[in-house]
Write a protein that holds these residues in place. Structure first.
Motif, PDB file in Angstrom:
ATOM      1  N   THR A 136       0.818  -1.220   0.000  1.00 51.04           N
ATOM      2  CA  THR A 136       0.000   0.000   0.000  1.00 51.04           C
ATOM      3  C   THR A 136       0.846   1.263   0.000  1.00 51.04           C
ATOM      4  N   ASN A 137       2.133   1.113  -0.328  1.00 48.49           N
ATOM      5  CA  ASN A 137       3.059   2.246  -0.411  1.00 48.49           C
ATOM      6  C   ASN A 137       3.236   2.989   0.908  1.00 48.49           C
ATOM      7  N   GLY A 138       3.025   2.268   2.001  1.00 50.57           N
ATOM      8  CA  GLY A 138       3.206   2.901   3.302  1.00 50.57           C
ATOM      9  C   GLY A 138       4.410   2.366   4.043  1.00 50.57           C
ATOM     10  N   GLN A 139       5.227   1.570   3.371  1.00 54.41           N
ATOM     11  CA  GLN A 139       6.358   0.882   4.005  1.00 54.41           C
ATOM     12  C   GLN A 139       7.396   1.868   4.513  1.00 54.41           C
ATOM     13  N   ARG A 140       7.678   1.757   5.823  1.00 55.74           N
ATOM     14  CA  ARG A 140       8.686   2.623   6.429  1.00 55.74           C
ATOM     15  C   ARG A 140       9.753   1.813   7.160  1.00 55.74           C
ATOM     16  N   THR A 141       9.724   0.495   6.998  1.00 56.63           N
ATOM     17  CA  THR A 141      10.697  -0.354   7.689  1.00 56.63           C
ATOM     18  C   THR A 141      11.363  -1.284   6.678  1.00 56.63           C
ATOM     19  N   ASN A 142      12.407  -1.943   7.131  1.00 54.47           N
ATOM     20  CA  ASN A 142      13.084  -2.925   6.295  1.00 54.47           C
ATOM     21  C   ASN A 142      12.341  -4.257   6.333  1.00 54.47           C
ATOM     22  N   ASP A 143      12.547  -5.057   5.301  1.00 56.69           N
ATOM     23  CA  ASP A 143      11.934  -6.375   5.216  1.00 56.69           C
ATOM     24  C   ASP A 143      12.480  -7.246   6.355  1.00 56.69           C
ATOM     25  N   PRO A 144      11.623  -7.742   7.258  1.00 55.48           N
ATOM     26  CA  PRO A 144      12.134  -8.537   8.381  1.00 55.48           C
ATOM     27  C   PRO A 144      12.824  -9.826   7.949  1.00 55.48           C
ATOM     28  N   LEU A 145      12.368 -10.440   6.849  1.00 53.75           N
ATOM     29  CA  LEU A 145      13.034 -11.655   6.391  1.00 53.75           C
ATOM     30  C   LEU A 145      14.455 -11.355   5.916  1.00 53.75           C
ATOM     31  N   SER A 146      14.623 -10.253   5.217  1.00 49.76           N
ATOM     32  CA  SER A 146      15.948  -9.866   4.759  1.00 49.76           C
ATOM     33  C   SER A 146      16.853  -9.525   5.941  1.00 49.76           C
ATOM     34  N   GLU A 147      16.291  -8.835   6.943  1.00 50.91           N
ATOM     35  CA  GLU A 147      17.057  -8.497   8.143  1.00 50.91           C
ATOM     36  C   GLU A 147      17.472  -9.764   8.894  1.00 50.91           C
TER      37      GLU A 147
END
Length: 274
Positions: A136-147
């Motif tokens: 929804t184009n509201g992403q403000r964090t990093n992908d937890p799986l990638s982290e």
């Protein structure tokens, strides 16, 4: 007759214990294949919830022990901590030090264990919404799986033996030499990148090899809370005795967490939790 607060603490103990055990169980089984990738999310949810609730239990009981058995209000708990796992952890570390306990088993910024605490903190606050927020184009964090893959990669290199890594690599290469010409993959790794056939064969083996060591890393962070919750419960019981209360308002909360007494060899060998 047992009080209402006793029953509420008891229920919270069941919640924290079940969440922690389910989280450790999911973390042990999670892998990069499509069948088990979702277990990473299960682990993150359960561990962040269980760890948060355990720390809040410690701080609420300590407050009662020092305030004539009056718990902090719901607003005090929410305004100061909310889902802020880092803040909860730092407050518990300070309490541990005030009680004269060893600080060796509590971690500070800059070490690997703190990176895990920070990861759970971010997941509890916002990263759990990453997929929908990204859509929804509201992403403000990093992908937890990638982290998490970055953390896992570190454990693969630091804790899995070179002999084991060499065997995984040679077996994976041999498999690809025999079958790669007749196969392809459209799987994505935890970092979101498309995997080669070699990656698809080798990565699950690497994650499986690292899983027990990653469980131990998480376990080490939670383990000292068995002793910390024992101390605050004992202090609260002393207040109850001084007030002539025959039936405790607070259970022996440490009895919910006997698994935290396991040592490293037991944790590494254990495949199922709960």
């Amino acid at each position: 007759m047992l009080s209402e607060s006793f029953a509420l603490f008891q229920q919270e103990g069941f919640l924290a214990r079940s969440s922690l055990l389910a989280g450790l169980n999911a973390l042990r089984k999670a892998n990069v294949d499509d069948t088990n990738k979702g277990l990473f999310y299960s682990a993150f949810f359960e561990l962040s919830i269980g760890f948060e609730r355990l720390m809040k239990l410690v701080l609420v009981i300590d407050h009662m022990a020092n305030n004539d058995l009056r718990p902090m209000t719901d607003q005090e708990l929410k305004n100061k901590y909310g889902h802020k796992i880092e803040s909860l952890y730092k407050s518990c570390a300070e309490l541990n030090e005030r009680l004269g306990r060893s600080t060796d088993n509590f971690y500070k910024e800059g070490c690997f264990e703190w990176d895990i605490i920070h990861f759970l903190h971010e997941f509890a606050l916002s990263a759990r919404y990453y997929n929908l927020s990204k859509l929804t184009n509201g992403q403000r964090t990093n992908d937890p799986l990638s982290e998490w893959w970055a953390l896992l990669t570190s454990v693969i290199h630091s804790d899995v033996s070179q002999k084991k890594l060499g065997k995984i690599q040679s077996e994976s290469l041999a498999y690809c030499d025999n079958f790669a010409g007749n196969s392809f993959t459209m799987m994505r790794g935890l970092d979101g990148q498309l995997m080669t056939t070699l990656d698809a064969v080798m990565y699950p083996k690497l994650v499986e090899a690292a899983a027990p060591h990653m469980v131990w890393k998480v376990f080490k962070i939670i383990r000292p809370f068995y002793f910390l919750i024992s101390d605050v419960v004992e202090a609260a019981h002393e207040v109850e005795h001084s007030k002539g209360i025959d039936h405790p308002n607070i259970p022996y909360m440490y009895e919910f967490f006997p698994f935290l007494l396991l040592d490293r060899s037991d944790v590494i060998r254990r495949r199922k939790w709960g």
